[in-house]
Design an enzyme around this catalytic site. Structure first.
Site, PDB file in Angstrom:
ATOM      1  N   ASP A  93     -18.352  -9.576 -19.033  1.00 28.79           N
ATOM      2  CA  ASP A  93     -17.523  -9.234 -20.185  1.00 28.79           C
ATOM      3  C   ASP A  93     -18.223  -8.120 -20.964  1.00 28.79           C
ATOM      4  O   ASP A  93     -19.318  -7.693 -20.611  1.00 28.79           O
ATOM      5  CB  ASP A  93     -17.264 -10.460 -21.049  1.00 28.79           C
ATOM      6  CG  ASP A  93     -18.548 -11.080 -21.590  1.00 28.79           C
ATOM      7  OD1 ASP A  93     -19.615 -10.448 -21.471  1.00 28.79           O
ATOM      8  OD2 ASP A  93     -18.486 -12.196 -22.127  1.00 28.79           O
ATOM      9  N   ASP A 265     -11.251 -17.303 -16.172  1.00 25.22           N
ATOM     10  CA  ASP A 265     -12.607 -17.812 -16.382  1.00 25.22           C
ATOM     11  C   ASP A 265     -12.607 -18.680 -17.627  1.00 25.22           C
ATOM     12  O   ASP A 265     -11.737 -18.528 -18.494  1.00 25.22           O
ATOM     13  CB  ASP A 265     -13.609 -16.669 -16.587  1.00 25.22           C
ATOM     14  CG  ASP A 265     -13.583 -16.156 -18.029  1.00 25.22           C
ATOM     15  OD1 ASP A 265     -14.501 -16.492 -18.794  1.00 25.22           O
ATOM     16  OD2 ASP A 265     -12.623 -15.450 -18.406  1.00 25.22           O
TER      17      ASP A 265
END
Length: 369
Positions: A93, A265
């Protein structure tokens, strides 16, 4: 291209997608759930165990790894892959979600975000360019644009300004990107239909190899999240992967897939595991309950894995005794279950029966339709 998405089948019953995600470190069937390895580890599991309970694509967290041990140290190891001895694929991320969760100790400027270290109070700065630089050092196959994740209930004016800033940051990050890693754009916009569609249109115009849907599962109702996914489904490119960030409960996985999502996720399955909650093919259980004290059956009689040899009674004992092995067993179970669930979802898509699968699964799990 660093990655390539190949759409193989669209479920006639639901419109869900079955495809292949080609990466430099493996090709993966989608829809796929990706376990979260925040600190270059999926908590309590070894890389060998992670391989057993995942499809081979996991996450690392840019914010945490930047602060500890530092992206320079990880780069010296050859990236996260060399650092943690993982030979599968990786996604990182941007650090944006973590930075913007520090609401009381950060300031947003056009150049980036100034904030204080959540532990020692040091002043830090993260920009779109810095987020890309860190992720390039971490060496994942797929990396994220630096975005603002505003509260879902932010005002229209704030959300509009935030989206425009995120779009400018996305362009800056793309311009700064030097490696062949696949950089995804992130669609924001809260729960406002107009702003979501605007964010999607402008982000897609920047022509990223994949698109993430951010700012959901942050406090809004499930119905609101599903409505936004329904809104975005027809406008997302069909030839690129769609990633719903931070979503991982079994019902949300099924509902997200029906709405065209390819990648998910979430820390939920591993966090729940460490608190004694197991996802099983027979429903969710809390292992500390006294009814399991003399239960000699495995955690999940419907799913045969290396941990099937352990009884519920034994795992309950481990939790009552605060033994780490209990968390390890439960984490293995929850991720193995989600791997199994995604496999069943993919099969249902290929056989054009995902809505029938949803009805059966929800009934078994006690979810409302």
């Amino acid at each position: 291209m660093a990655i390539r998405y190949e759409l193989l089948h669209t479920c006639k019953q639901s419109g869900a997608r079955y495809g292949l995600l080609h990466t430099p470190h493996g090709t993966f069937e989608t829809p796929i759930f990706m376990p979260v390895g925040t600190q270059a580890t999926v908590k309590t599991l070894t890389p060998e165990e992670i391989k057993e309970v995942s499809d081979g694509l996991i996450l690392g967290n840019t914010y945490h790894l930047w602060l500890q041990p530092g992206d320079d140290i990880i780069k010296a190891h050859g990236g996260i892959r060399g650092f943690m001895k993982w030979d599968g694929a990786l996604l990182t991320d941007s650090g944006g979600f973590q930075v913007f969760s520090l609401n009381s100790i950060r300031k947003i400027k056009e150049e980036g975000v100034y904030f204080r270290h959540h532990k020692n109070g040091d002043m830090l700065f993260l920009s779109p360019e810095k987020a890309i630089e860190i992720q390039e050092n971490l060496g994942a196959d797929i990396i994220m644009s630096f975005d603002e994740c505003p509260p879902h209930d932010a005002t229209y004016d704030y959300m509009k300004d935030s989206i425009e800033r995120t779009l400018r940051w996305a362009k800056r990050g793309k311009d700064a990107h030097k490696t062949d890693q696949a950089l995804f754009g992130i669609i924001q916009g809260g729960l406002d239909d107009e702003l979501r569609l605007y964010s999607a249109k402008k982000t897609i115009e920047l022509d990223f190899p994949g698109y993430s849907i951010g700012g959901l599962s942050v406090g809004e109702s499930k119905e609101e999240m599903y409505r936004i996914l329904d809104l975005l489904k027809p406008v997302m490119p069909t030839d690129k992967p769609r990633y719903l960030m931070g979503v991982g409960s079994p019902d949300d996985l099924v509902e997200g897939v029906i709405r065209g999502v390819d990648m998910f996720d979430c820390v939920l399955p591993t966090r729940n595991a460490r608190h004694g909650t197991a996802f099983t093919t027979e429903g969710k259980i809390q292992i500390r309950n006294k009814r399991f004290e003399m239960d000699f059956s495995p955690l999940d009689p419907g799913l045969i894995t290396p941990i099937s040899k352990y009884s519920k009674s034994y795992v309950r004992h481990l939790f009552k005794a605060e033994e780490i092995l209990g968390m390890r067993i439960m984490t293995y179970q929850n991720l193995a279950f989600l791997k199994h669930l995604m496999s069943e979802i993919r099969q249902a898509i290929k056989e054009d029966r995902l809505l029938d699968f949803k009805e059966e699964f929800f009934k078994k799990y006690g979810y409302s339709k």
